[in-house]
Design a protein around this motif. Sequence first.
Motif, PDB file in Angstrom:
ATOM      1  N   VAL A  11       0.867  -1.170   0.000  1.00  0.00           N
ATOM      2  CA  VAL A  11       0.000   0.000   0.000  1.00  0.00           C
ATOM      3  C   VAL A  11       0.905   1.221   0.000  1.00  0.00           C
ATOM      4  N   ALA A  12       0.759   2.064  -1.013  1.00  0.00           N
ATOM      5  CA  ALA A  12       1.604   3.254  -1.136  1.00  0.00           C
ATOM      6  C   ALA A  12       0.871   4.473  -0.597  1.00  0.00           C
ATOM      7  N   VAL A  13       1.571   5.292   0.177  1.00  0.00           N
ATOM      8  CA  VAL A  13       1.039   6.569   0.672  1.00  0.00           C
ATOM      9  C   VAL A  13       1.655   7.669  -0.167  1.00  0.00           C
ATOM     10  N   GLU A  14       0.816   8.331  -0.964  1.00  0.00           N
ATOM     11  CA  GLU A  14       1.275   9.375  -1.873  1.00  0.00           C
ATOM     12  C   GLU A  14       0.697  10.717  -1.432  1.00  0.00           C
ATOM     13  N   TYR A  15       1.384  11.804  -1.804  1.00  0.00           N
ATOM     14  CA  TYR A  15       0.940  13.156  -1.473  1.00  0.00           C
ATOM     15  C   TYR A  15       0.664  13.926  -2.759  1.00  0.00           C
ATOM     16  N   LEU A  16      -0.421  14.699  -2.774  1.00  0.00           N
ATOM     17  CA  LEU A  16      -0.803  15.441  -3.970  1.00  0.00           C
ATOM     18  C   LEU A  16       0.003  16.725  -4.148  1.00  0.00           C
ATOM     19  N   ASP A  17       0.548  17.252  -3.070  1.00  0.00           N
ATOM     20  CA  ASP A  17       1.387  18.453  -3.147  1.00  0.00           C
ATOM     21  C   ASP A  17       2.670  18.113  -3.912  1.00  0.00           C
ATOM     22  N   PRO A  18       2.946  18.792  -5.039  1.00  0.00           N
ATOM     23  CA  PRO A  18       4.101  18.421  -5.869  1.00  0.00           C
ATOM     24  C   PRO A  18       5.447  18.911  -5.349  1.00  0.00           C
ATOM     25  N   SER A  19       5.458  19.692  -4.267  1.00  0.00           N
ATOM     26  CA  SER A  19       6.720  20.243  -3.793  1.00  0.00           C
ATOM     27  C   SER A  19       7.672  19.131  -3.354  1.00  0.00           C
ATOM     28  N   PRO A  20       8.962  19.268  -3.657  1.00  0.00           N
ATOM     29  CA  PRO A  20       9.939  18.214  -3.316  1.00  0.00           C
ATOM     30  C   PRO A  20       9.943  17.858  -1.837  1.00  0.00           C
ATOM     31  N   GLU A  21       9.752  18.853  -0.966  1.00  0.00           N
ATOM     32  CA  GLU A  21       9.766  18.602   0.479  1.00  0.00           C
ATOM     33  C   GLU A  21       8.644  17.653   0.878  1.00  0.00           C
ATOM     34  N   ILE A  22       7.460  17.856   0.312  1.00  0.00           N
ATOM     35  CA  ILE A  22       6.318  16.998   0.625  1.00  0.00           C
ATOM     36  C   ILE A  22       6.489  15.626  -0.021  1.00  0.00           C
ATOM     37  N   GLN A  23       6.986  15.606  -1.248  1.00  0.00           N
ATOM     38  CA  GLN A  23       7.142  14.345  -1.965  1.00  0.00           C
ATOM     39  C   GLN A  23       8.132  13.393  -1.275  1.00  0.00           C
ATOM     40  N   LYS A  24       9.050  13.974  -0.482  1.00  0.00           N
ATOM     41  CA  LYS A  24      10.004  13.138   0.266  1.00  0.00           C
ATOM     42  C   LYS A  24       9.299  12.267   1.296  1.00  0.00           C
ATOM     43  N   LYS A  25       8.083  12.647   1.673  1.00  0.00           N
ATOM     44  CA  LYS A  25       7.371  11.938   2.737  1.00  0.00           C
ATOM     45  C   LYS A  25       6.673  10.665   2.257  1.00  0.00           C
ATOM     46  N   LYS A  26       6.559  10.484   0.952  1.00  0.00           N
ATOM     47  CA  LYS A  26       5.797   9.328   0.474  1.00  0.00           C
ATOM     48  C   LYS A  26       6.558   8.023   0.771  1.00  0.00           C
ATOM     49  N   TYR A  27       5.815   6.950   0.956  1.00  0.00           N
ATOM     50  CA  TYR A  27       6.402   5.669   1.325  1.00  0.00           C
ATOM     51  C   TYR A  27       5.389   4.565   1.026  1.00  0.00           C
ATOM     52  N   ALA A  28       5.776   3.327   1.232  1.00  0.00           N
ATOM     53  CA  ALA A  28       4.877   2.193   0.999  1.00  0.00           C
ATOM     54  C   ALA A  28       4.976   1.199   2.144  1.00  0.00           C
ATOM     55  N   PHE A  29       3.822   0.620   2.503  1.00  0.00           N
ATOM     56  CA  PHE A  29       3.769  -0.483   3.464  1.00  0.00           C
ATOM     57  C   PHE A  29       3.829  -1.800   2.692  1.00  0.00           C
ATOM     58  N   LYS A  30       4.619  -2.753   3.163  1.00  0.00           N
ATOM     59  CA  LYS A  30       4.510  -4.124   2.685  1.00  0.00           C
ATOM     60  C   LYS A  30       3.464  -4.809   3.557  1.00  0.00           C
ATOM     61  N   CYS A  31       2.458  -5.394   2.949  1.00  0.00           N
ATOM     62  CA  CYS A  31       1.387  -5.972   3.754  1.00  0.00           C
ATOM     63  C   CYS A  31       0.761  -7.169   3.039  1.00  0.00           C
ATOM     64  N   HIS A  32      -0.075  -7.896   3.762  1.00  0.00           N
ATOM     65  CA  HIS A  32      -0.798  -9.048   3.238  1.00  0.00           C
ATOM     66  C   HIS A  32       0.143 -10.050   2.583  1.00  0.00           C
ATOM     67  N   ARG A  33       1.118 -10.462   3.393  1.00  0.00           N
ATOM     68  CA  ARG A  33       2.085 -11.487   2.993  1.00  0.00           C
ATOM     69  C   ARG A  33       2.109 -12.573   4.064  1.00  0.00           C
ATOM     70  N   LEU A  34       2.145 -13.802   3.636  1.00  0.00           N
ATOM     71  CA  LEU A  34       2.181 -14.928   4.566  1.00  0.00           C
ATOM     72  C   LEU A  34       3.277 -15.896   4.156  1.00  0.00           C
ATOM     73  N   LYS A  35       3.968 -16.446   5.141  1.00  0.00           N
ATOM     74  CA  LYS A  35       4.987 -17.450   4.860  1.00  0.00           C
ATOM     75  C   LYS A  35       4.335 -18.819   4.998  1.00  0.00           C
ATOM     76  N   GLU A  36       4.279 -19.555   3.903  1.00  0.00           N
ATOM     77  CA  GLU A  36       3.681 -20.881   3.879  1.00  0.00           C
ATOM     78  C   GLU A  36       4.677 -21.854   3.270  1.00  0.00           C
ATOM     79  N   ASN A  37       5.025 -22.896   4.032  1.00  0.00           N
ATOM     80  CA  ASN A  37       6.020 -23.881   3.582  1.00  0.00           C
ATOM     81  C   ASN A  37       7.337 -23.211   3.194  1.00  0.00           C
TER      82      ASN A  37
END
Length: 215
Positions: free
Chosen positions: A94-120
């Motif tokens: 899941v990616a968290v994006e910001y609509l403000d195009p300024s470089p300072e705000i864009q530095k804040k965007k990131y992504a969660f790794k989620c819905h992963r399971l280890k099976e066998n």
Amino acid sequence: MKTMTGSNEFKLNQTPDDGISSVKFSPNTSQFLLVSSWDTTVRLYDVPANTMRLKYQHSGAVLDCAFYDPTHAWSGGLDQQLKMHDLNTDQGRVAVEYLDPSPEIQKKKYAFKCHRLKENNIEQIYPVNAISFHNVHNTFATGGSDGFVNIWDPFNKKRLCQFHRYPTSIASLAFSNDGTTLAIASSYMYEMDDIEHPEDGIYIRQVTDAETKPK
């Protein structure tokens, strides 16, 4: 760990369980290799790391696969299905994006790794099907084809909690306006075509600040 068969070659780990029908490299890099098999799977490998990154399922033997572009692939087989796979959106992120195009705000965007399971000892990566925001705390819930619901804190970039596993895929989520209740639709999304699956259901869960408030 790489199994070396000579000074200039090695054998891939986590290979298919039945006959291999096709191998294809990504069109722009030799890092990624797509493999189809009679075991009904299509697998994406990270070759230098010698790991399987993604696994897709058909309901019959897969006879061929091909990259459409660096982020999409096709596969087809005896189930008479031609499937397109999005190699980005199916990676359980899941990616968290910001609509403000300024470089300072864009530095804040990131992504969660989620819905992963280890099976066998293999990491299975499931699609994220649903997102709902909490109107009071501005946290959010995600639901995936793994049957889990997670609550996320976007401010501190961490998961707050995970609910019990539901009978089948989470198709949709909705917080009530006051944020005290979460409606959870547990409904098979036909990820593996038309097979027998658990009964669909809608669950109403009372949620607390301990589960939904940033910490």
